[in-house]
Design an enzyme around this catalytic site. Structure first.
Site, PDB file in Angstrom:
ATOM      1  N   ASN A 150     -39.445  24.364   3.512  1.00 10.81           N
ATOM      2  CA  ASN A 150     -40.701  23.836   2.983  1.00 10.81           C
ATOM      3  C   ASN A 150     -40.577  22.315   2.936  1.00 10.81           C
ATOM      4  O   ASN A 150     -39.931  21.768   2.056  1.00 10.81           O
ATOM      5  CB  ASN A 150     -40.923  24.423   1.573  1.00 10.81           C
ATOM      6  CG  ASN A 150     -42.090  23.786   0.852  1.00 10.81           C
ATOM      7  OD1 ASN A 150     -42.903  23.072   1.447  1.00 10.81           O
ATOM      8  ND2 ASN A 150     -42.180  24.041  -0.446  1.00 10.81           N
ATOM      9  N   TRP A 151     -41.210  21.657   3.897  1.00  7.05           N
ATOM     10  CA  TRP A 151     -41.065  20.192   4.002  1.00  7.05           C
ATOM     11  C   TRP A 151     -41.835  19.456   2.917  1.00  7.05           C
ATOM     12  O   TRP A 151     -41.668  18.263   2.730  1.00  7.05           O
ATOM     13  CB  TRP A 151     -41.563  19.704   5.364  1.00  7.05           C
ATOM     14  CG  TRP A 151     -40.788  20.216   6.544  1.00  7.05           C
ATOM     15  CD1 TRP A 151     -39.708  21.072   6.533  1.00  7.05           C
ATOM     16  CD2 TRP A 151     -41.037  19.915   7.922  1.00  7.05           C
ATOM     17  NE1 TRP A 151     -39.276  21.302   7.827  1.00  7.05           N
ATOM     18  CE2 TRP A 151     -40.077  20.607   8.693  1.00  7.05           C
ATOM     19  CE3 TRP A 151     -41.978  19.119   8.589  1.00  7.05           C
ATOM     20  CZ2 TRP A 151     -40.030  20.525  10.091  1.00  7.05           C
ATOM     21  CZ3 TRP A 151     -41.940  19.047   9.976  1.00  7.05           C
ATOM     22  CH2 TRP A 151     -40.972  19.737  10.713  1.00  7.05           C
ATOM     23  N   LYS A 152     -42.728  20.147   2.247  1.00  8.25           N
ATOM     24  CA  LYS A 152     -43.621  19.524   1.245  1.00  8.25           C
ATOM     25  C   LYS A 152     -44.375  18.365   1.904  1.00  8.25           C
ATOM     26  O   LYS A 152     -44.660  18.440   3.095  1.00  8.25           O
ATOM     27  CB  LYS A 152     -42.816  19.098   0.014  1.00  8.25           C
ATOM     28  CG  LYS A 152     -41.940  20.261  -0.500  1.00  8.25           C
ATOM     29  CD  LYS A 152     -41.399  20.062  -1.872  1.00  8.25           C
ATOM     30  CE  LYS A 152     -40.577  21.280  -2.252  1.00  8.25           C
ATOM     31  NZ  LYS A 152     -40.112  21.248  -3.616  1.00  8.25           N
ATOM     32  N   HIS A 172     -46.777  28.412  -4.775  1.00 12.41           N
ATOM     33  CA  HIS A 172     -45.661  27.501  -5.066  1.00 12.41           C
ATOM     34  C   HIS A 172     -45.880  26.846  -6.432  1.00 12.41           C
ATOM     35  O   HIS A 172     -47.010  26.523  -6.800  1.00 12.41           O
ATOM     36  CB  HIS A 172     -45.562  26.433  -3.971  1.00 12.41           C
ATOM     37  CG  HIS A 172     -44.287  25.662  -4.052  1.00 12.41           C
ATOM     38  ND1 HIS A 172     -44.113  24.633  -4.950  1.00 12.41           N
ATOM     39  CD2 HIS A 172     -43.117  25.800  -3.402  1.00 12.41           C
ATOM     40  CE1 HIS A 172     -42.873  24.164  -4.824  1.00 12.41           C
ATOM     41  NE2 HIS A 172     -42.252  24.852  -3.892  1.00 12.41           N
ATOM     42  N   GLU A 221     -45.454  23.945  -7.432  1.00 10.65           N
ATOM     43  CA  GLU A 221     -46.113  22.638  -7.407  1.00 10.65           C
ATOM     44  C   GLU A 221     -47.630  22.789  -7.293  1.00 10.65           C
ATOM     45  O   GLU A 221     -48.387  21.970  -7.819  1.00 10.65           O
ATOM     46  CB  GLU A 221     -45.533  21.784  -6.262  1.00 10.65           C
ATOM     47  CG  GLU A 221     -44.133  21.295  -6.630  1.00 10.65           C
ATOM     48  CD  GLU A 221     -43.216  21.042  -5.458  1.00 10.65           C
ATOM     49  OE1 GLU A 221     -43.679  20.936  -4.313  1.00 10.65           O
ATOM     50  OE2 GLU A 221     -41.988  20.966  -5.693  1.00 10.65           O
ATOM     51  N   GLU A 272     -38.292  31.411  -7.168  1.00  9.67           N
ATOM     52  CA  GLU A 272     -37.956  30.004  -7.323  1.00  9.67           C
ATOM     53  C   GLU A 272     -38.076  29.614  -8.792  1.00  9.67           C
ATOM     54  O   GLU A 272     -39.181  29.271  -9.256  1.00  9.67           O
ATOM     55  CB  GLU A 272     -38.921  29.135  -6.506  1.00  9.67           C
ATOM     56  CG  GLU A 272     -38.860  29.376  -5.023  1.00  9.67           C
ATOM     57  CD  GLU A 272     -39.304  28.143  -4.242  1.00  9.67           C
ATOM     58  OE1 GLU A 272     -38.514  27.671  -3.420  1.00  9.67           O
ATOM     59  OE2 GLU A 272     -40.407  27.637  -4.478  1.00  9.67           O
ATOM     60  N   GLY A 289     -36.003  21.020  -6.988  1.00 11.37           N
ATOM     61  CA  GLY A 289     -35.883  19.572  -6.870  1.00 11.37           C
ATOM     62  C   GLY A 289     -35.068  18.919  -7.963  1.00 11.37           C
ATOM     63  O   GLY A 289     -35.095  17.698  -8.121  1.00 11.37           O
ATOM     64  N   SER A 291     -33.256  23.953  -5.162  1.00 13.84           N
ATOM     65  CA  SER A 291     -32.071  23.113  -4.930  1.00 13.84           C
ATOM     66  C   SER A 291     -31.028  23.761  -4.017  1.00 13.84           C
ATOM     67  O   SER A 291     -29.834  23.565  -4.208  1.00 13.84           O
ATOM     68  CB  SER A 291     -31.451  22.694  -6.261  1.00 13.84           C
ATOM     69  OG  SER A 291     -32.352  21.877  -6.987  1.00 13.84           O
ATOM     70  N   GLY A 305     -36.304  23.358   0.096  1.00 15.24           N
ATOM     71  CA  GLY A 305     -37.190  22.206   0.044  1.00 15.24           C
ATOM     72  C   GLY A 305     -36.501  20.964   0.584  1.00 15.24           C
ATOM     73  O   GLY A 305     -36.362  20.781   1.797  1.00 15.24           O
ATOM     74  N   GLY A 306     -36.037  20.132  -0.319  1.00 12.38           N
ATOM     75  CA  GLY A 306     -35.445  18.839   0.042  1.00 12.38           C
ATOM     76  C   GLY A 306     -34.435  18.885   1.184  1.00 12.38           C
ATOM     77  O   GLY A 306     -34.444  18.016   2.068  1.00 12.38           O
TER      78      GLY A 306
END
Ligand code: PGA
Length: 260
Positions: free
Chosen positions: A14-16, A104, A106, A176, A182, A222, A243-244
Site C-alpha cells: 500500500n503505497w499510500k 483502511h 486512515e 491491521e 506507521g 510496520s 505500507g512504508g
C-alpha cells in the site's frame, strides 16, 4: 504456510499518497527485475498505487507480462454519477485492477468512513469483480482494555453484512492494529495470530469451514523484511499488507521473498 493451507501467500504494498506515475513505473520495473519468476510464482506480489499511477502501472505490467498484481487504495460505494472526486469500481475494473483496499484505518479516521460505508464499498468492489482487501483492527485504547478481539470481529461482521458465501472467498482480510500502523511498533506473531485466528473462526461460523479455510488473511502494521518472517509463520497468517516499506523496491522485494 502455503503447502499446508493451500492458500497462496500474498504480499501487498500500500503505497499510500507516495510516488507519482513516473516513480511508480520505476518502482514496478525494479521489483520485476529484482524478483525471479519463481519467487513471483511462489508468492503473489501486489502493488496498490495512487489512482493517478494506475494506468501507467497497467501499461507496464500488461506490456511486459510482469507477474505482479495491482489494485487501488479506495473505491466509491456508488456506481456512477454526480460524485465529484470519486472513482467507481467499473473504472478500476477497466484498468485491470484485481484488488482494492477497503476500510483502511486512515480512511476511517481522516475521511470518517464508518462500518456502513465500508460494507457498501466491499459490495461495490465485489460487484465489479475486484477483490476487496478489507482492513480491520483496533486502536491502542482498545488493545489496552483487552477488547481487541471482540472489537475487530465486530468490524468484520459489519463489513460483511449481506455478503454471500461465494463472494466472501474472494475477499482478503487484513488485520491491521491501528497502533502498529506507521509507528514502528509491530504486533508480536502471537498477538497477530490471536486476532487472525479469531477472524478465521468467525468466518467459519458465519459461512462454512471450507470457506474460512480459503480466505486469505494478512497482517499489516510496520511490516519490514526483518519482522515479517516470524509473523507469516503463524498458521492463519497468509501474508502482509505493507505500507512504508513497500515504496522501496529492494525492501519490498525482500519482504516478498520471505512470503514463501
Ligand atoms: P505501515 O502501513 O506498514 O507503514 O505501518 C501499513 C498499512 O497502513 O497498510
Amino acid at each position: 504456510m502455503a503447502e499446508v493451507t493451500g492458500r497462496r501467500p500474498l504480499m501487498a504494498g500500500n503505497w499510500k499518497m507516495n510516488l507519482n506515475h513516473l516513480e511508480a513505473i520505476a518502482l514496478v520495473q525494479k521489483l520485476a527485475f529484482t524478483l525471479t519468476e519463481q519467487q513471483l510464482n511462489d508468492v503473489e506480489a501486489v502493488v496498490l498505487p495512487p489512482f493517478v499511477d494506475i494506468r501507467s502501472v497497467q501499461t507496464l505490467i500488461d506490456g511486459d507480462k510482469l507477474l505482479i498484481g495491482y489494485g487501488a487504495q479506495d473505491i466509491s460505494a456508488h456506481t456512477a454519477g454526480a460524485y465529484t472526486g470519486e472513482i467507481s469500481g467499473a473504472m478500476l475494473a477497466k484498468l485491470g485492477c484485481q484488488y482494492v483496499v477497503v476500510g483502511h484505518s486512515e480512511r476511517r479516521q481522516y475521511h470518517a468512513e464508518d462500518d456502513t460505508l465500508v460494507n457498501a464499498k466491499v459490495k461495490a468492489a465485489l460487484a465489479s469483480g475486484i477483490a476487496p482487501i478489507l482492513c480491520v483492527g483496533e486502536g491502542l485504547e482498545i488493545r489496552e482494555s483487552g477488547e481487541h478481539v471482540g472489537y475487530t470481529l465486530a468490524q468484520l461482521d459489519a463489513a460483511l453484512e449481506k455478503v454471500k458465501t461465494d463472494e466472501v472467498e474472494k475477499i482478503v482480510v487484513a488485520y491491521e492494529p491501528v497502533w502498529a500502523i506507521g509507528t514502528g511498533k509491530v504486533a508480536t506473531p502471537q498477538d497477530a495470530q490471536e486476532v487472525i485466528g479469531a477472524i478465521r473462526t468467525r468466518l467459519a461460523e458465519k459461512y462454512t469451514g471450507g470457506t474460512a479455510d480459503r480466505v486469505r488473511i494478512l497482517y499489516g502494521g510496520s511490516v519490514k523484511h526483518d519482522n515479517v518472517a516470524a509473523i507469516i509463520e503463524q498458521p492463519d497468517i497468509d501474508g502482509a499488507l505493507v505500507g512504508g516499506a513497500s515504496i522501496d523496491a529492494e525492501g519490498f522485494a525482500r519482504i516478498v521473498r520471505l512470503g514463501k
